[in-house]
Design an enzyme around this catalytic site. Structure first.
Site, PDB file in Angstrom:
ATOM      1  N   GLY A 197     -14.452   4.240   0.587  1.00 47.93           N
ATOM      2  CA  GLY A 197     -15.105   3.065   0.006  1.00 47.93           C
ATOM      3  C   GLY A 197     -16.205   2.424   0.843  1.00 47.93           C
ATOM      4  N   LYS A 225     -11.374 -14.166  -4.758  1.00 41.54           N
ATOM      5  CA  LYS A 225     -12.269 -13.750  -5.856  1.00 41.54           C
ATOM      6  C   LYS A 225     -11.883 -14.363  -7.209  1.00 41.54           C
ATOM      7  CE  LYS A 225     -13.478  -9.262  -3.882  1.00 41.54           C
ATOM      8  NZ  LYS A 225     -13.643  -7.825  -4.140  1.00 41.54           N
ATOM      9  N   THR A 247     -14.467 -12.693  -0.789  1.00 42.43           N
ATOM     10  CA  THR A 247     -13.585 -11.525  -0.760  1.00 42.43           C
ATOM     11  C   THR A 247     -12.131 -11.977  -0.773  1.00 42.43           C
ATOM     12  OG1 THR A 247     -13.197  -9.411   0.329  1.00 42.43           O
ATOM     13  CG2 THR A 247     -13.721 -11.260   1.775  1.00 42.43           C
ATOM     14  N   ASP A 293     -19.002  -5.552  -7.487  1.00 42.93           N
ATOM     15  CA  ASP A 293     -18.124  -4.485  -6.973  1.00 42.93           C
ATOM     16  C   ASP A 293     -18.210  -3.208  -7.811  1.00 42.93           C
ATOM     17  OD1 ASP A 293     -17.097  -5.821  -4.759  1.00 42.93           O
ATOM     18  OD2 ASP A 293     -15.495  -6.754  -5.917  1.00 42.93           O
ATOM     19  N   GLY A 302      -4.160   2.432 -10.197  1.00 45.53           N
ATOM     20  CA  GLY A 302      -4.057   1.009  -9.894  1.00 45.53           C
ATOM     21  C   GLY A 302      -4.565   0.178 -11.056  1.00 45.53           C
ATOM     22  N   ALA A 303      -4.024  -1.033 -11.162  1.00 49.56           N
ATOM     23  CA  ALA A 303      -4.419  -1.921 -12.257  1.00 49.56           C
ATOM     24  C   ALA A 303      -4.540  -3.354 -11.757  1.00 49.56           C
ATOM     25  CB  ALA A 303      -3.394  -1.830 -13.392  1.00 49.56           C
ATOM     26  N   GLY A 304      -4.934  -3.505 -10.506  1.00 49.30           N
ATOM     27  CA  GLY A 304      -5.141  -4.833  -9.926  1.00 49.30           C
ATOM     28  C   GLY A 304      -6.590  -5.265 -10.079  1.00 49.30           C
ATOM     29  N   ARG A 327       1.686   1.876 -10.973  1.00 54.71           N
ATOM     30  CA  ARG A 327       3.122   1.812 -10.674  1.00 54.71           C
ATOM     31  C   ARG A 327       3.825   0.923 -11.690  1.00 54.71           C
ATOM     32  NH1 ARG A 327       4.265  -0.572  -4.830  1.00 54.71           N
ATOM     33  NH2 ARG A 327       3.317  -2.358  -5.879  1.00 54.71           N
ATOM     34  N   THR A 328       3.263  -0.247 -11.965  1.00 58.22           N
ATOM     35  CA  THR A 328       3.804  -1.123 -13.009  1.00 58.22           C
ATOM     36  C   THR A 328       3.024  -0.811 -14.291  1.00 58.22           C
ATOM     37  OG1 THR A 328       4.090  -2.780 -11.277  1.00 58.22           O
ATOM     38  CG2 THR A 328       4.367  -3.527 -13.557  1.00 58.22           C
TER      39      THR A 328
HETATM   40  P1  ATR Z   1      -6.634  -5.418  -5.594  1.00 55.79           P
HETATM   41  O1  ATR Z   1      -7.262  -6.733  -5.912  1.00 55.79           O
HETATM   42  O2  ATR Z   1      -7.080  -4.795  -4.285  1.00 55.79           O
HETATM   43  O3  ATR Z   1      -6.697  -4.449  -6.721  1.00 55.79           O
HETATM   44  P2  ATR Z   1      -3.952  -6.107  -6.295  1.00 55.79           P
HETATM   45  O4  ATR Z   1      -4.487  -6.880  -7.445  1.00 55.79           O
HETATM   46  O5  ATR Z   1      -2.858  -6.675  -5.458  1.00 55.79           O
HETATM   47  O6  ATR Z   1      -5.097  -5.762  -5.267  1.00 55.79           O
HETATM   48  O7  ATR Z   1      -3.529  -4.682  -6.849  1.00 55.79           O
HETATM   49  C1  ATR Z   1      -2.976  -3.700  -6.034  1.00 55.79           C
HETATM   50  C2  ATR Z   1      -2.757  -2.445  -6.864  1.00 55.79           C
HETATM   51  O8  ATR Z   1      -2.229  -1.412  -6.019  1.00 55.79           O
HETATM   52  C3  ATR Z   1      -1.776  -2.617  -7.999  1.00 55.79           C
HETATM   53  O9  ATR Z   1      -2.173  -1.796  -9.062  1.00 55.79           O
HETATM   54  C4  ATR Z   1      -0.477  -2.097  -7.369  1.00 55.79           C
HETATM   55  O10 ATR Z   1       0.467  -1.628  -8.282  1.00 55.79           O
HETATM   56  P3  ATR Z   1       1.470  -2.676  -9.020  1.00 55.79           P
HETATM   57  O11 ATR Z   1       0.697  -3.285 -10.139  1.00 55.79           O
HETATM   58  O12 ATR Z   1       2.591  -1.830  -9.497  1.00 55.79           O
HETATM   59  O13 ATR Z   1       1.874  -3.677  -7.966  1.00 55.79           O
HETATM   60  C5  ATR Z   1      -1.004  -0.948  -6.575  1.00 55.79           C
HETATM   61  N1  ATR Z   1      -0.108  -0.550  -5.480  1.00 55.79           N
HETATM   62  C6  ATR Z   1       0.166  -1.248  -4.353  1.00 55.79           C
HETATM   63  N2  ATR Z   1       1.023  -0.559  -3.569  1.00 55.79           N
HETATM   64  C7  ATR Z   1       1.280   0.614  -4.203  1.00 55.79           C
HETATM   65  C8  ATR Z   1       2.084   1.749  -3.894  1.00 55.79           C
HETATM   66  N3  ATR Z   1       2.783   1.838  -2.760  1.00 55.79           N
HETATM   67  N4  ATR Z   1       2.108   2.774  -4.792  1.00 55.79           N
HETATM   68  C9  ATR Z   1       1.386   2.700  -5.932  1.00 55.79           C
HETATM   69  N5  ATR Z   1       0.620   1.647  -6.276  1.00 55.79           N
HETATM   70  C10 ATR Z   1       0.558   0.618  -5.426  1.00 55.79           C
END
Ligand code: ATR
Length: 273
Positions: free
Chosen positions: A237, A65, A61, A102, A126-128, A151-152
């Site tokens: 979740g 990962k 985790t 996952d 989100g795109a992480g 956000r990005t």
């Molecule tokens: P994970 O592996 O849990 O997906 P990550 O790869 O760090 O973690 O991704 C976190 C995601 O949450 C990203 O999409 C991030 O947006 P950015 O790509 O712009 O950083 C998003 N995120 C984190 N904090 C946020 C906030 N306050 N508002 C909107 N999106 C947020």
């Protein structure tokens, strides 16, 4: 006894030992499941030592990962797509197989809540790493549209481009989003900072399903917000956590444990019910 564990940092509060111990009891499998919290730059060595000393499999985790993805001998197709590994199995011929359960866990949990994915309009926030892992399993359910907002924005665009061979996936900015969506999945880590993704309240309606990959003893920030704006079906979740574990257990042991009772016991353990 066959040994398994979860690698993470921090990992002390992981519920995986609790879940897998219940799975093992239920399916009458002899195994033990523990925790390992190596320093961030010592994960590779810790992983090697665990398998050298007879470990059969592990979960991986945050934050390991992506690193696990580079350390295994072979990758399952879904791990390759996800770009991350959350489950490793030592096969009978001594190969370390990296898998990712996952996304399958998310889809199984959505289905167990009666959410229809086929022909639906899905909004993924989100795109992480969490979003990346969810995309292929979601698209395999044949939604009519899957929109990624992040956000990005460039990261959402990259993900959409990477997965568009699998289905109708596009990237839009939060400002561009036009409803109605049938399902919104929050994969952002915003609630870890007590924040909300910048979603317009007008996108929430009574028939929408809201899924937050996060969970806690009480409603997440995002679920509280969605309820305030009229959402009636909200899910956190916790079910995904149990379902991804069941999938990992199946990979290791070749036997699929039931999840309903285990989820109930986990909720009791967390003080949710
Ligand atoms: P994970 O592996 O849990 O997906 P990550 O790869 O760090 O973690 O991704 C976190 C995601 O949450 C990203 O999409 C991030 O947006 P950015 O790509 O712009 O950083 C998003 N995120 C984190 N904090 C946020 C906030 N306050 N508002 C909107 N999106 C947020």
């Amino acid at each position: 006894m066959d040994r398994y564990l979860v690698f993470g940092h921090p990992v002390r509060h992981s519920k995986s030992p609790f879940i897998h111990t219940l799975f093992a009891r239920q399916t009458q499998q002899e195994l033990e499941y523990g925790l390992a919290e190596p320093a961030v730059d010592e994960f590779a060595q810790a992983l090697r030592t665990f398998f050298d000393q007879g470990g059969k499999g592990c979960n991986v985790t945050v934050p390991f990962k992506e690193q696990a993805f580079t350390l295994v001998d072979r990758l399952s197709p879904r791990a390759k797509r996800a770009g991350a590994v959350n489950t490793i199995k030592l096969t009978d011929d001594g190969v370390l197989l990296g898998d990712n359960t996952d996304g399958a866990g998310l889809v199984a949990d959505l289905k167990s809540h009666g959410v229809t994915l086929a022909d639906s309009r899905i909004l993924l926030l989100g795109a992480g790493g969490a979003a990346r892992g969810a995309l292929a399993p979601l698209l395999a359910e044949l939604p009519s549209e899957l929109v990624i907002a992040n956000r990005t924005h460039t990261k959402a665009q990259q993900l959409a481009a990477e997965f568009c061979d699998l289905g109708p996936v596009t990237a839009q900015t939060y400002d561009q989003l036009a409803g109605p969506f049938d399902l919104v999945i929050n994969s952002t880590s915003a609630s870890l900072q007590g924040a909300l993704p910048p979603l317009a309240p007008a996108l929430i309606h009574t028939d929408i399903a809201i899924y937050d990959m996060m969970y806690g003893a009480s409603d997440t920030e995002f679920i509280r917000w969605a309820k305030q704006h009229g959402a009636r079906q909200t899910m956190d979740g916790l079910g995904m956590l149990v379902e991804q574990a069941a999938e990992a257990f199946t990979v290791w042991r070749g036997i699929r444990p039931g999840t309903k009772q285990v989820l109930r016991e986990l909720k009791r353990n967390l003080g949710v019910i």
